[in-house]
Write an enzyme that holds these catalytic residues in place. Structure first.
Site, PDB file in Angstrom:
ATOM      1  N   GLU A  39      -3.074  -0.261   8.008  1.00 31.95           N
ATOM      2  CA  GLU A  39      -1.637  -0.320   8.261  1.00 31.95           C
ATOM      3  C   GLU A  39      -1.121   1.095   8.341  1.00 31.95           C
ATOM      4  O   GLU A  39      -1.858   2.045   8.066  1.00 31.95           O
ATOM      5  CB  GLU A  39      -0.923  -1.095   7.144  1.00 31.95           C
ATOM      6  CG  GLU A  39      -1.118  -0.523   5.745  1.00 31.95           C
ATOM      7  CD  GLU A  39      -0.089   0.532   5.352  1.00 31.95           C
ATOM      8  OE1 GLU A  39       1.047   0.506   5.870  1.00 31.95           O
ATOM      9  OE2 GLU A  39      -0.424   1.391   4.527  1.00 31.95           O
ATOM     10  N   HIS A  41       3.397  -0.807   4.002  1.00 33.15           N
ATOM     11  CA  HIS A  41       4.779  -0.341   3.928  1.00 33.15           C
ATOM     12  C   HIS A  41       5.751  -1.425   4.393  1.00 33.15           C
ATOM     13  O   HIS A  41       6.323  -1.360   5.473  1.00 33.15           O
ATOM     14  CB  HIS A  41       4.957   0.910   4.797  1.00 33.15           C
ATOM     15  CG  HIS A  41       4.156   2.089   4.344  1.00 33.15           C
ATOM     16  ND1 HIS A  41       2.800   2.206   4.584  1.00 33.15           N
ATOM     17  CD2 HIS A  41       4.516   3.210   3.665  1.00 33.15           C
ATOM     18  CE1 HIS A  41       2.371   3.356   4.081  1.00 33.15           C
ATOM     19  NE2 HIS A  41       3.387   3.980   3.519  1.00 33.15           N
ATOM     20  N   SER A  96      -0.613   3.895   0.687  1.00 25.84           N
ATOM     21  CA  SER A  96      -0.129   4.956   1.564  1.00 25.84           C
ATOM     22  C   SER A  96      -1.011   6.191   1.429  1.00 25.84           C
ATOM     23  O   SER A  96      -2.217   6.141   1.647  1.00 25.84           O
ATOM     24  CB  SER A  96       1.340   5.241   1.261  1.00 25.84           C
ATOM     25  OG  SER A  96       1.912   6.071   2.244  1.00 25.84           O
TER      26      SER A  96
END
Length: 307
Positions: free
Chosen positions: A212, A277, A116
């Site tokens: 992503e 995620h 992330s």
């Protein structure tokens, strides 16, 4: 794009430091993550400021200086074999420029894990340290502490990386073909935001891009991909592997955006590799030579992620 230095795999008794370079950490989840690491035979140590919360900006795990000091001290500690991020969130961009990269380079290679917001640090570890890193679940993340698939894949990558050299897609193909390159990537929004900064990669040429994101509407994903395209950052990319897109709206709409923006590149694009995620998130290495086979739906590393 060249392969990066692979750190050594972990063994029983290895000491791993847990740091929080971005958002604040929930103590209960941290303890659950530490219990899992101990169950693997590791010796986890928690950096001094992991449970801090910034006095005014509650979305940060303490001050920028303290978060940077925790990471640097853990990395430069010769007794530490790996550094794991407790969570993502936001904040890595605020502290990355405070790190002493010369001192960290002198400390030698070791394992680094996070995802992330930690994308910013993955890029810096590649450009400043020339080091393979692992885009894997956060040590205090609910998707890790409550999911055995994520746990098992990270454990295998850390202890027996030769057993997870081939990663299979859970979905389909946006563009066919086969391509070779060195893996790189992370969270799309962070890659776009990092563009032009001194620690970011200059581009994805000759690389296999793994991307992503979470909570971004389709038009925002369009905007970020268009930004990278217009900046030339995607010029010469060899292939693209897509991870999870949780909370990004109906996948049919998002898929149309991905096809529209990435299809004209003329390279293989494979969907749903199950990293990022999502539940059961897989651990993906950055900086390793690999082959992306869109027909088979596989990403196969030339060598294990860790030595």
């Amino acid at each position: 794009m060249t392969e990066l230095v692979r750190p050594s795999r972990l063994g029983p008794g290895a000491r791993v430091a847990v740091v929080a370079p971005s958002g604040p950490v929930v103590e209960e989840r941290l303890q659950a993550g530490l219990d899992i690491l101990r169950g693997w035979g590791l010796d986890p140590v928690v950096a001094p400021h992991v449970l801090d919360v910034h006095g005014e900006l509650g979305y940060l795990a303490g001050s920028d200086a303290d978060r940077a000091a925790d990471l640097q001290q853990a990395w430069c500690d010769p007794s530490v074999d790996a550094v794991l991020c407790a969570r993502g969130g936001y904040g890595a961009q605020r502290m990355v420029d405070l790190l002493d990269w010369e001192a960290m380079r002198a400390a030698g290679p070791k394992v680094f894990v996070g995802f992330s917001d930690v994308t910013t640090l993955h890029q810096a570890f590649a450009t400043r340290l020339g080091l393979v890193t692992l885009y894997g679940p956060a040590a205090a993340g609910v998707d890790f502490t409550k999911n055995t698939v994520a746990q098992d894949h990270l454990k295998a990558t850390l202890f027996a990386p030769q057993t997870v050299r081939t990663i299979a897609s859970r979905g389909g193909t946006l563009a066919p073909g086969r391509a070779r390159g060195v893996t790189l990537g992370g969270c799309l929004s962070l890659l776009a935001t990092d563009l032009g900064t001194r620690h970011a990669r200059p581009g994805a040429r000759d690389g296999l891009l793994l991307i992503e994101d979470v909570g971004e509407q389709a038009y925002r994903v369009d905007r970020m991909l268009t930004h990278l395209l217009r900046a030339g950052w995607l010029d010469g990319v060899s292939g693209i592997a897509l991870g999870s897109w949780a909370g990004c709206g109906p996948y049919g709409v998002l898929r149309a955006v991905l096809a529209d923006r990435l299809g004209p590149l003329g390279v293989p694009v494979v969907e749903e590799f199950g990293f990022g995620h999502c539940e059961g998130a897989l651990t993906m290495p950055f900086g390793v030579a690999a082959e992306l086979d869109a027909d088979a739906g596989t990403l196969t590393l030339d060598e294990p992620a860790l030595r």
